[in-house]
Design a protein around this motif. Structure first.
Motif, PDB file in Angstrom:
ATOM      1  N   ILE A  29       0.860  -1.197   0.000  1.00 39.57           N
ATOM      2  CA  ILE A  29       0.000   0.000   0.000  1.00 39.57           C
ATOM      3  C   ILE A  29       0.890   1.239   0.000  1.00 39.57           C
ATOM      4  CG2 ILE A  29      -1.845   1.261   1.176  1.00 39.57           C
ATOM      5  CD1 ILE A  29      -2.664  -1.305   2.574  1.00 39.57           C
ATOM      6  N   ASP A  30       0.591   2.163  -0.901  1.00 37.64           N
ATOM      7  CA  ASP A  30       1.366   3.401  -0.991  1.00 37.64           C
ATOM      8  C   ASP A  30       0.613   4.541  -0.300  1.00 37.64           C
ATOM      9  OD1 ASP A  30       2.935   5.537  -1.651  1.00 37.64           O
ATOM     10  OD2 ASP A  30       2.324   5.605  -3.762  1.00 37.64           O
ATOM     11  N   LEU A  31       1.080   4.910   0.878  1.00 38.03           N
ATOM     12  CA  LEU A  31       0.518   6.068   1.588  1.00 38.03           C
ATOM     13  C   LEU A  31       1.589   7.157   1.658  1.00 38.03           C
ATOM     14  CD1 LEU A  31      -1.203   4.183   4.580  1.00 38.03           C
ATOM     15  CD2 LEU A  31      -2.194   4.776   2.364  1.00 38.03           C
ATOM     16  N   SER A 185       0.374  17.843   8.228  1.00 39.07           N
ATOM     17  CA  SER A 185      -0.468  17.462   9.380  1.00 39.07           C
ATOM     18  C   SER A 185      -1.959  17.360   9.069  1.00 39.07           C
ATOM     19  CB  SER A 185      -0.263  18.477  10.518  1.00 39.07           C
ATOM     20  OG  SER A 185      -0.895  19.701  10.193  1.00 39.07           O
ATOM     21  N   GLY A 186      -2.432  17.990   7.987  1.00 41.54           N
ATOM     22  CA  GLY A 186      -3.873  18.004   7.709  1.00 41.54           C
ATOM     23  C   GLY A 186      -4.641  18.936   8.636  1.00 41.54           C
ATOM     24  N   MET A 187      -3.923  19.654   9.481  1.00 42.22           N
ATOM     25  CA  MET A 187      -4.548  20.509  10.508  1.00 42.22           C
ATOM     26  C   MET A 187      -4.586  21.949   9.999  1.00 42.22           C
ATOM     27  SD  MET A 187      -5.531  19.519  13.496  1.00 42.22           S
ATOM     28  CE  MET A 187      -6.907  20.604  13.690  1.00 42.22           C
ATOM     29  N   ASP A 188      -5.774  22.425   9.703  1.00 41.64           N
ATOM     30  CA  ASP A 188      -5.890  23.780   9.140  1.00 41.64           C
ATOM     31  C   ASP A 188      -6.389  24.775  10.176  1.00 41.64           C
ATOM     32  OD1 ASP A 188      -5.032  23.051   6.633  1.00 41.64           O
ATOM     33  OD2 ASP A 188      -7.050  22.669   5.865  1.00 41.64           O
ATOM     34  N   LEU A 189      -6.139  26.054   9.906  1.00 40.42           N
ATOM     35  CA  LEU A 189      -6.725  27.117  10.727  1.00 40.42           C
ATOM     36  C   LEU A 189      -8.203  27.215  10.386  1.00 40.42           C
ATOM     37  CD1 LEU A 189      -4.133  30.020  10.175  1.00 40.42           C
ATOM     38  CD2 LEU A 189      -4.174  28.375  12.026  1.00 40.42           C
ATOM     39  N   ASN A 190      -9.055  27.503  11.374  1.00 41.03           N
ATOM     40  CA  ASN A 190     -10.448  27.799  11.029  1.00 41.03           C
ATOM     41  C   ASN A 190     -10.557  29.287  10.674  1.00 41.03           C
ATOM     42  OD1 ASN A 190     -10.754  29.279  13.421  1.00 41.03           O
ATOM     43  ND2 ASN A 190     -11.472  27.481  14.561  1.00 41.03           N
ATOM     44  N   ASN A 191     -11.741  29.725  10.242  1.00 40.90           N
ATOM     45  CA  ASN A 191     -11.879  31.098   9.743  1.00 40.90           C
ATOM     46  C   ASN A 191     -11.553  32.131  10.819  1.00 40.90           C
ATOM     47  OD1 ASN A 191     -12.586  29.873   7.422  1.00 40.90           O
ATOM     48  ND2 ASN A 191     -14.690  30.621   7.349  1.00 40.90           N
ATOM     49  N   GLY A 352       0.598   9.247  13.883  1.00 40.30           N
ATOM     50  CA  GLY A 352       1.001   9.445  15.281  1.00 40.30           C
ATOM     51  C   GLY A 352       1.683   8.227  15.880  1.00 40.30           C
ATOM     52  N   ILE A 353       2.278   7.385  15.028  1.00 36.53           N
ATOM     53  CA  ILE A 353       3.033   6.228  15.536  1.00 36.53           C
ATOM     54  C   ILE A 353       4.529   6.557  15.477  1.00 36.53           C
ATOM     55  CG2 ILE A 353       1.228   4.551  14.950  1.00 36.53           C
ATOM     56  CD1 ILE A 353       2.846   3.824  12.429  1.00 36.53           C
ATOM     57  N   THR A 354       5.344   5.701  16.089  1.00 39.56           N
ATOM     58  CA  THR A 354       6.777   6.005  16.173  1.00 39.56           C
ATOM     59  C   THR A 354       7.477   5.686  14.832  1.00 39.56           C
ATOM     60  OG1 THR A 354       7.372   3.769  16.836  1.00 39.56           O
ATOM     61  CG2 THR A 354       6.793   5.307  18.613  1.00 39.56           C
ATOM     62  N   PRO A 355       8.665   6.266  14.606  1.00 38.75           N
ATOM     63  CA  PRO A 355       9.406   5.948  13.385  1.00 38.75           C
ATOM     64  C   PRO A 355       9.684   4.445  13.268  1.00 38.75           C
ATOM     65  CG  PRO A 355      10.403   7.827  14.484  1.00 38.75           C
ATOM     66  CD  PRO A 355       9.325   7.315  15.411  1.00 38.75           C
ATOM     67  N   SER A 373       5.322   9.456  10.037  1.00 38.67           N
ATOM     68  CA  SER A 373       4.005   8.797  10.075  1.00 38.67           C
ATOM     69  C   SER A 373       2.951   9.592   9.302  1.00 38.67           C
ATOM     70  CB  SER A 373       3.546   8.435  11.488  1.00 38.67           C
ATOM     71  OG  SER A 373       2.879   9.482  12.140  1.00 38.67           O
ATOM     72  N   ARG A 374       3.418  10.458   8.394  1.00 40.42           N
ATOM     73  CA  ARG A 374       2.482  11.141   7.494  1.00 40.42           C
ATOM     74  C   ARG A 374       1.902  10.118   6.527  1.00 40.42           C
ATOM     75  NH1 ARG A 374       3.598  15.002   2.324  1.00 40.42           N
ATOM     76  NH2 ARG A 374       3.839  12.935   1.403  1.00 40.42           N
ATOM     77  N   MET A 375       0.574  10.063   6.501  1.00 41.78           N
ATOM     78  CA  MET A 375      -0.108   9.146   5.573  1.00 41.78           C
ATOM     79  C   MET A 375      -0.760   9.945   4.469  1.00 41.78           C
ATOM     80  SD  MET A 375      -2.516   6.595   7.710  1.00 41.78           S
ATOM     81  CE  MET A 375      -3.499   7.901   8.396  1.00 41.78           C
TER      82      MET A 375
END
Ligand code: LMR
Length: 396
Positions: A29-31, A185-191, A352-355, A373-375
């Motif tokens: 699987i390629d993530l 991270s996929g974590m965005d600022l909200n408005n 969020g897992i270890t290297p 652990s970036r997917m």
């Protein structure tokens, strides 16, 4: 001359792709790399792109040079896509756009431009950021510093840390923001958070540089540009780097855009002349094919509507995959809370897992993700999600 060279390590993202391609495990699987894949694991050419290509073949009459600016029609259409039709900077004629070789080309042009404004300037990037940002800016002679961004422990945004750091930035510095679908991270600022950051940019006076590589992959074309549009409205000067690699699926065609916004139309003209001089000495002129496809799509009602539909399909599939993997982990007895994945946006999330666990997934299960652990969420499919969830459960 070559004798003194030491071999460079493989790129953390592209090197992974090479390893994946060599793996003969049918379950692999390629993530890894951030490319969209359909349910069948393929990155196909969009239908609207196929039609635009046919149109270009039928109508193109010359391949003569376009000059450092690239296609002016593409540049105009891109600036409307980025800012929306009636944005202040367009109405005041303060934005100047050049076509670039992909989003990376846009970033390099931006970096060289900033260096022309101030030799040795500092650019602040989020911690973490796209693996190539630091090397790219340093290669152009900028100093790179980081501001807090992702709270790894709580799997959320360290917004207070970010604001506190940005308050200390000098007015002579540049600050890089991800417009949407923060990579990695996929974590965005909200408005509301964007409003606070835009106010801060206004009061501190730093130069915002906004990287928009995934417009349309988060919430939608306009929603994803909210922060960028607000920032450009709030401050006098902004630099925007955008990419057509993901949202038009034009990866290997290398097409993106770099836009500089000046305080006045005259200042924008001067900045633009510097951008053109920068382009001339690094690659002279951008490739034209991808730009021709994008402008054909954006200026045809039929192709544009088809693109909206295809883009929404890609976005919806990725968002669906976020819920899918979280559900499957629960189904496979994983008790750790992974629900944060559904609250993030775009192509990526950190598992969020270890290297070591990342390496184990690769070595024992042929599951490839970046060491952090970036997917790449697009690599998940109904056909592989059970195996993926079971494998993650085992390494946990
Ligand atoms: C990624 O982050 O995987 C993509 O932006 C592809 C790249 O060039 O790194």
């Amino acid at each position: 001359m070559f004798a003194s060279l030491k071999a460079s390590p493989a790129d953390p993202i592209l090197g992974l792709l090479a390893k994946y391609n060599q793996d003969t495990n049918p379950k692999k699987i390629d993530l890894g790399v951030g490319v969209y894949k359909n349910e069948g694991g393929e990155t196909t050419v969009l239908n609207c792109v196929k039609k635009a290509e046919q149109h270009r073949t039928d109508t193109e009459t010359s391949k003569v040079y376009l000059g450092p600016t690239g296609s002016t029609l593409f540049n105009t259409e891109m600036s409307k896509l980025i800012f929306g039709e009636n944005h202040k900077v367009l109405n005041e004629n303060r934005a100047r756009t050049v076509s670039t070789p992909g989003g990376t080309g846009a970033l390099r042009v931006a970096a060289e431009f900033i260096k022309s404004c101030k030799a040795g300037a500092t650019i602040w990037v989020s911690n973490p950021t796209w693996a190539n940002h630091t090397g790219l800016f340093e290669a152009a002679g900028l100093t790179v510093k980081t501001y807090p961004y992702y709270d790894y422990e709580n799997k959320t945004l360290d917004f207070d840390g970010m604001l506190a750091a940005l308050k200390q930035v000098s007015a002579d510095d540049a600050v890089l923001f991800h417009a949407c679908c923060h990579n990695p991270s996929g974590m965005d600022l909200n408005n509301e958070q964007w409003q606070q950051v835009a106010e801060l940019a206004q009061s501190v006076g730093f130069l915002p540089v906004i990287d928009m590589a995934y417009q349309g992959f988060g919430q939608g074309l306009n929603e994803d540009a909210y922060g960028l549009r607000l920032m450009a409205e709030s401050v006098d000067e902004t630099v925007v780097c955008s990419s057509c690699s993901k949202n038009f699926g034009l990866y290997r065609e290398r097409i993106g855009a770099c836009t500089v916004i000046g305080a006045t139309s005259l200042q924008a003209d001067i900045a633009y002349s510097v951008v053109l001089a920068v382009v001339r000495v690094i690659y002279s002129m951008p490739p034209a094919h991808g730009a021709a496809l994008v402008e054909t799509i954006l200026t045809s009602d039929e192709l544009r509507n088809e693109w909206y539909v295809e883009l929404a399909q890609m976005r919806d599939r990725i968002n669906g995959n976020r819920q899918l993997i979280v559900d499957k982990l629960i189904e496979n007895g994983v008790t750790r809370d992974f629900s944060f994945i559904t609250k993030q946006a775009g192509m990526f999330s950190f598992l969020g897992i270890t290297p070591e666990q990342v390496q184990q997934l690769q070595d024992e299960y042929s599951i490839y993700m970046v060491g952090s652990s970036r997917m790449s969420i697009a690599g998940i499919a109904n056909s592989n999600v059970d195996y993926l969830a079971q494998s993650i459960a085992k390494v946990l």
